[in-house]
Design a protein around this motif. Structure first.
Motif: not given
Length: 752
Positions: A550, A568-569, A572-573, A576, A579, A595, A597
């Motif tokens: 991430a 999406h990556e 999500d990173s 993360m 978090h 989410k 997506y």
């Protein structure tokens, strides 16, 4: 003329007016110094006498006659001129003389007035002014013929009285008849002896000097009457010159003070009386009252001077009567009205002039001024002159009153302010350009400040990205080493555990030393817990690998080129990294992330910069939820949980849309309108720079040709829409998607 100051004319205040009068006058005007040299002659005089001013100026009349190469057109005039000038020098008094000048084979009469100009030292100049009096002279000649006949008879009677030794009774009868005749003549008549002692007069002269009977004047002199001694001296000196020269002086303009205090102007004739032997024995004077004519001439001169003054005033002037008919104007107004001569305006109305279309408006203004008896001042009008040139004028209209205060007309003054108006317009344009330049400079300054802040922020993020990438790289190596050996350790451990199990099967009763060691290390617990420890180590290594991945994905913000990435990556990173702020803590409940997506294709973009946008928007959403009263603390009465909703989709115009919504407090319309302004923030000092969303807007709109929108109401949460083209070559000429989409209703339900 420089000597005009001695006559009460202020040449310093109006030299141009006097020069214009000198040049434009139809009268003949000459100026001589005390040596009788010519100082000046006006154009009318030079034209009448048919001479060049340069030839005459600086010479006396006799010098001019003697040295003139060509025959003089009017030699007798210059001889008479010289005589009159000498007479002025001798007497110090003004001399009147009637000159006859042949003009185009016609005899013209010019009445000249020779006036000395005095200062403390004496005579400094002589000004000669001649006027064409041919018409009046013809009439005067007719009168003179009658007077000459009367004078002839009168002289004959006087000679008879002086020369004949008649009987006393007969003489008294003749004198009575003569006196009766004299008293009937309307002119003032008197005669003196060679010593200027009165010998007789008619009743008209007796009334003027204030004696009841004409006989009472005998033996008196000019000092006997109410005149000043200086005046009496000048009268006697003039008469003495006539008697000495033996030449009559005809049509001399002179004046006397009436006994009632009124000054009377006369056309005087002074004739020397000669005896039978030709010797001068006295003087006969005949005065014709011309006061009315003199006043008329003075009025005409005053009117001419007034018109000359008005014509030299820079403003335009006009005046009308009560019926709005023009009575006059000056030259400037006449020129603006297209008139050759200001006198042409007399009797005209505005309908007769070039501004026919505006005539009724002007007349209505004039009526209102006269009816209300109220002046209108500084009325600015825009018009076109007679030459079609555009002009601005400053108009003043003032009612004219008679002696009793009644309005009898209107006076208008007009000042051409075209140059000033054009200067004002130019100034306004200059100010507008200056304001525009100032605004451009301010805009440039704002852009520079914004660019500077963005560069600083980008540099910070780039440094952070490099740091994160370096840390991730350094962590990744040992983690890979650990993760790669955990499996081997697991396999080796399983083999060792299997070996121990074989030992226990085949050697159930170990030696005492081994038994004590088994008990010391609690072999049964170790055999049970060691596989679990290895499994936990594997899970931890996998978690570290995920975090490192991430960090590596997020740290792409320093990459300048466009790459194809998975959106999406990036989301999500970012989640993360955030978090720790999303999970629950002892003091606050966690934030739920939902989410949704969609099926997105790979997108061409600057991945690191888009990750920065996701970070800014998600961090703001977390801040809003943390600031919301009762949202992350104890559950509210409606059991609402702090939630962030993230969704993606492909639009119908080859774009991907990412929406990020929260159920925080929302914002006002005022705040929302300024949301993307540089340095605008609602956070406390030290918590925000006001650059996050501004930089995000530039990244999405300017770098990716996309759109970034915010939808929010106070108390209703907040939703951000991010749209970017799937490929950068498809970003041109594409309008942002409308607010309605497949996510609209779910989002509305979610926010509410």
């Amino acid at each position: 003329m420089k000597q005009a100051a001695h006559q009460g004319i202020d040449t310093q205040s109006s030299p141009s007016h006097l020069q214009a009068f000198f040049d434009c006058s139809s009268d003949v005007i000459l100026e001589h110094d005390p040596a009788l040299r010519c100082l000046a002659i006006n154009p009318a005089g030079a034209s009448l006498l048919q001479i060049s001013p340069q030839d005459y100026i600086g010479k006396t009349s006799q010098e001019f006659i003697d040295h003139h190469l060509d025959p003089l057109p009017h030699p007798s005039f210059f001889q008479e001129l010289s005589t009159c000038l000498h007479q002025v020098l001798q007497t110090g008094m003004r001399v009147q003389h009637l000159h006859q000048i042949i003009v185009e084979q016609e005899t013209r009469f010019y009445e000249f007035s020779y006036t000395p100009i005095h200062d403390d030292t004496g005579i400094v100049a002589i000004v000669s002014v001649g006027r064409d009096v041919t018409a009046s002279q013809i009439r005067q000649n007719q009168v003179d013929q009658v007077l000459r006949r009367a004078q002839t008879r009168l002289l004959s009677l006087i000679r008879m009285i002086n020369s004949c030794n008649l009987a006393h009774e007969s003489l008294r009868q003749r004198e009575a008849v003569l006196q009766t005749v004299l008293d009937k003549i309307p002119q003032c008549i008197f005669w003196k002896d060679a010593e200027s002692v009165y010998q007789g007069c008619n009743q008209q002269w007796a009334d003027l000097v204030g004696i009841a009977d004409a006989d009472e004047i005998v033996g008196k002199t000019d000092y006997s009457f109410a005149w000043s001694r200086e005046d009496a001296d000048s009268y006697r000196a003039f008469e003495r010159n006539v008697m000495i020269s033996g030449l009559p002086q005809l049509h001399v303009l002179t004046s006397r003070l009436h006994v009632n205090g009124e000054r009377i102007w006369f056309n005087g004739n002074k004739i020397p009386i000669q005896g039978s032997d030709g010797e001068v024995m006295g003087i006969l004077c005949m005065f014709e009252n011309i006061s009315d004519r003199q006043r008329a001439d003075e009025l005409n001169k005053s009117a001419e001077l007034l018109q000359l003054v008005l014509d030299n005033i820079p403003q335009a002037l006009f005046w009308k009567d009560r019926e709005l008919v023009y009575l006059g104007c000056n030259r400037n107004w006449g020129k603006a009205a297209g008139l050759q001569n200001p006198l042409e305006v007399v009797g005209k109305t505005d309908y007769d002039l070039i501004w026919k279309e505006e005539a009724e408006l002007y007349r209505e203004q004039d009526r209102q001024v006269m009816e209300t008896d109220t002046p209108v001042l500084h009325l600015i009008e825009h018009r076109h002159n007679a030459d079609e040139q555009e002009a601005w004028i400053d108009v003043n209209k003032i009612p004219i009153h008679d002696a009793e205060g009644n309005v009898i007309g209107i006076l208008g003054t007009i000042e051409d302010i075209t140059e000033r108006k054009l200067a004002e317009i130019a100034l306004q344009k200059s100010e507008a350009r200056l304001r525009q330049q100032t605004e451009q400079l301010e805009q440039t300054l704002r852009e520079l400040q914004q660019t500077q802040a963005q560069l600083v922020q980008t540099e910070k993020m780039s440094s952070l990205g490099q740091l994160v990438a370096g840390v991730a790289h350094e962590i990744n190596n040992p983690v890979n080493f650990i993760y790669g050996n955990v499996n081997y350790a697991h396999d080796y451990t399983q083999e060792l555990l299997g070996l121990i199990e074989l030992y226990q099967q085949h050697y159930p009763t170990p030696v005492p030393a081994v038994q004590r060691k088994i008990e010391a290390i609690d072999l049964d617990f170790l055999l049970e817990d060691l596989p679990k420890s290895l499994s936990s180590m594997r899970l931890g290594a996998e978690r570290i690998q995920t975090i490192v991945l991430a960090l590596r994905n997020f740290s792409r913000m320093d990459e300048a080129e466009v790459k194809v990435v998975d959106i999406h990556e990036g989301i999500d990173s970012t989640l993360m990294i955030l978090h720790s702020r999303l999970k629950a803590s002892p003091n606050a409940s966690g934030i739920t992330v939902i989410k949704e997506y969609g099926n997105l294709p790979p997108v061409e973009c600057h991945a690191g910069q888009l990750n920065q946008v996701f970070m800014n928007i998600l961090a703001n959403a977390i801040d809003a939820l943390e600031e919301g009263s009762g949202v992350r603390g104890q559950k509210s009465e409606s059991n609402q949980t702090a939630t962030i909703h993230i969704g993606t989709e492909v639009t119908d115009n080859q774009r991907v849309r990412i929406y990020i919504a929260d159920n925080g407090l929302g914002m006002t319309e005022t705040v929302r309108n300024r949301l993307f302004d540089p340095f605008f923030t609602t956070k406390a000092v030290g918590k925000g720079t006001g650059l996050g969303l501004s930089i995000s807007y530039q990244i999405v709109v300017e770098r990716h040709k996309g759109s970034l929108q915010c939808f929010s109401e106070l108390g209703q949460g907040c939703t951000f829409w991010i749209e970017v083209p799937i490929t950068q070559n498809a970003s041109e000429n594409v309008e942002p998607h409308s607010a309605e989409s497949i996510f609209t209703e779910p989002l509305r339900d979610f926010v509410q």
